[in-house]
Design a protein around this motif. Sequence first.
Motif, mmCIF file in Angstrom:
data_model
loop_
_atom_site.group_PDB
_atom_site.id
_atom_site.type_symbol
_atom_site.label_atom_id
_atom_site.label_comp_id
_atom_site.label_asym_id
_atom_site.label_seq_id
_atom_site.Cartn_x
_atom_site.Cartn_y
_atom_site.Cartn_z
ATOM 1 N N VAL A 145 14.723 35.095 -18.364
ATOM 2 C CA VAL A 145 14.713 35.798 -19.646
ATOM 3 C C VAL A 145 14.205 34.862 -20.735
ATOM 4 C CG1 VAL A 145 16.152 36.894 -21.413
ATOM 5 C CG2 VAL A 145 16.610 37.318 -18.990
ATOM 6 N N ILE A 146 13.283 35.340 -21.550
ATOM 7 C CA ILE A 146 12.832 34.598 -22.726
ATOM 8 C C ILE A 146 13.626 35.122 -23.914
ATOM 9 C CG2 ILE A 146 10.909 34.021 -24.238
ATOM 10 C CD1 ILE A 146 10.750 32.802 -21.425
ATOM 11 N N LEU A 147 14.420 34.251 -24.517
ATOM 12 C CA LEU A 147 15.328 34.595 -25.610
ATOM 13 C C LEU A 147 14.804 33.977 -26.902
ATOM 14 C CD1 LEU A 147 18.069 35.613 -26.767
ATOM 15 C CD2 LEU A 147 19.082 33.500 -25.906
ATOM 16 N N PRO A 148 14.106 34.735 -27.748
ATOM 17 C CA PRO A 148 13.580 34.164 -28.983
ATOM 18 C C PRO A 148 14.681 33.858 -29.979
ATOM 19 C CG PRO A 148 13.204 36.526 -28.947
ATOM 20 C CD PRO A 148 13.774 36.169 -27.605
ATOM 21 N N GLY A 149 14.531 32.750 -30.689
ATOM 22 C CA GLY A 149 15.508 32.375 -31.700
ATOM 23 C C GLY A 149 14.886 31.454 -32.725
ATOM 24 N N ASP A 162 8.837 44.562 -30.082
ATOM 25 C CA ASP A 162 7.557 45.251 -29.907
ATOM 26 C C ASP A 162 6.650 44.584 -28.868
ATOM 27 O OD1 ASP A 162 8.275 47.137 -31.758
ATOM 28 O OD2 ASP A 162 7.125 46.267 -33.413
ATOM 29 N N VAL A 163 6.854 43.284 -28.612
ATOM 30 C CA VAL A 163 6.023 42.606 -27.609
ATOM 31 C C VAL A 163 6.719 42.525 -26.254
ATOM 32 C CG1 VAL A 163 4.762 41.303 -29.352
ATOM 33 C CG2 VAL A 163 6.800 40.284 -28.297
ATOM 34 N N GLY A 164 7.826 43.237 -26.120
ATOM 35 C CA GLY A 164 8.480 43.352 -24.820
ATOM 36 C C GLY A 164 9.739 42.535 -24.623
ATOM 37 N N LEU A 165 10.063 41.656 -25.571
ATOM 38 C CA LEU A 165 11.277 40.846 -25.453
ATOM 39 C C LEU A 165 12.500 41.746 -25.630
ATOM 40 C CD1 LEU A 165 9.838 37.981 -27.600
ATOM 41 C CD2 LEU A 165 10.374 37.789 -25.170
ATOM 42 N N ARG A 166 13.557 41.470 -24.884
ATOM 43 C CA ARG A 166 14.699 42.367 -24.893
ATOM 44 C C ARG A 166 16.013 41.694 -25.267
ATOM 45 N NH1 ARG A 166 11.783 45.333 -26.092
ATOM 46 N NH2 ARG A 166 11.007 47.244 -25.118
ATOM 47 N N GLU A 167 15.977 40.429 -25.567
ATOM 48 C CA GLU A 167 17.142 39.731 -26.116
ATOM 49 C C GLU A 167 16.672 38.919 -27.314
ATOM 50 O OE1 GLU A 167 19.641 39.076 -21.931
ATOM 51 O OE2 GLU A 167 19.286 37.393 -23.266
ATOM 52 N N ILE A 168 17.512 38.807 -28.326
ATOM 53 C CA ILE A 168 17.194 37.980 -29.484
ATOM 54 C C ILE A 168 18.412 37.157 -29.869
ATOM 55 C CG2 ILE A 168 15.391 39.487 -30.411
ATOM 56 C CD1 ILE A 168 17.447 40.538 -32.416
ATOM 57 N N HIS A 169 18.147 36.006 -30.482
ATOM 58 C CA HIS A 169 19.205 35.132 -30.970
ATOM 59 C C HIS A 169 19.045 35.018 -32.482
ATOM 60 C CE1 HIS A 169 21.014 31.263 -32.149
ATOM 61 N NE2 HIS A 169 21.790 31.397 -31.106
ATOM 62 N N THR A 203 24.735 34.553 -32.711
ATOM 63 C CA THR A 203 24.957 35.671 -31.806
ATOM 64 C C THR A 203 23.739 35.874 -30.921
ATOM 65 O OG1 THR A 203 24.025 37.306 -33.319
ATOM 66 C CG2 THR A 203 26.368 36.837 -33.532
ATOM 67 N N VAL A 204 23.974 36.474 -29.778
ATOM 68 C CA VAL A 204 22.899 36.921 -28.908
ATOM 69 C C VAL A 204 23.030 38.418 -28.790
ATOM 70 C CG1 VAL A 204 21.933 36.857 -26.596
ATOM 71 C CG2 VAL A 204 22.803 34.764 -27.623
ATOM 72 N N SER A 205 21.969 39.163 -29.096
ATOM 73 C CA SER A 205 21.992 40.614 -29.024
ATOM 74 C C SER A 205 21.018 41.071 -27.956
ATOM 75 C CB SER A 205 21.599 41.222 -30.373
ATOM 76 O OG SER A 205 22.474 40.781 -31.386
ATOM 77 N N ALA A 206 21.433 41.969 -27.129
ATOM 78 C CA ALA A 206 20.561 42.533 -26.105
ATOM 79 C C ALA A 206 20.351 44.002 -26.401
ATOM 80 C CB ALA A 206 21.200 42.376 -24.717
ATOM 81 N N THR A 207 19.143 44.474 -26.152
ATOM 82 C CA THR A 207 18.867 45.902 -26.355
ATOM 83 C C THR A 207 18.701 46.582 -25.016
ATOM 84 O OG1 THR A 207 16.478 45.514 -26.439
ATOM 85 C CG2 THR A 207 17.673 45.436 -28.511
#
Length: 207
Positions: A145-149, A162-169, A203-207
């Motif tokens: 998983v690539i987790l942008p932060g 919008d570019v396909g990432l599904r988790e964010i920090h 926090t880490v949020s997943a969609t």
Amino acid sequence: MTPTPSLIAAARDLPIPVHMLVRPREGGFRYSAREATLIAADIAAAADAGLAGVVIGASAADHSLDISLLTHLVGHARTCGAARGSPLSLTLHRAFDLCPDLPAALETAIALGFDRILTSGGAPKAIDGVRMLEALHRAAAGRIVILPGSGIDAGNATCFLDVGLREIHASCGATLSPTETDDDTRERQFGFSAPIEGSPMHTVSAT
């Protein structure tokens, strides 16, 4: 920084999965043998507390990933997870962003056995590295998983989705009231209270 034992214990009782950052000091991510021992002990503490995972990383002299140390720490984390009967999720932290070749570092992280990479795409702020993040996500092809932060907020979070990432920090905070007591002012004068406007919570949020 690595949280205190009391905070680890408090996190254990939260109704959401908690992944503990293991970072024994400020600064870079080249660690001495003594610091590596501290990191290993903190990984064990996270496992003993029943946390969902740990966030670790280490750099070599050229800022590439310290494969030797990370191999040891990942193996240690797996052992700790097995001892408690459930695996620890492993996230590689932003030591990754210092690597001179991010696509190569991605393959290294996968080979080491990490579950996700917390990264800004090699830029100080994730929004500036969004194209690299997209490329890493595509290259990962579901293997990690690539987790942008870094600098992600409600105003730009959709750029990453919008570019396909599904988790964010994100570092989320509430704005404090503009009122300030005399005690607050005096504490700031002595440097006991930091001059910040919000109370951040990572926090880490997943969609």
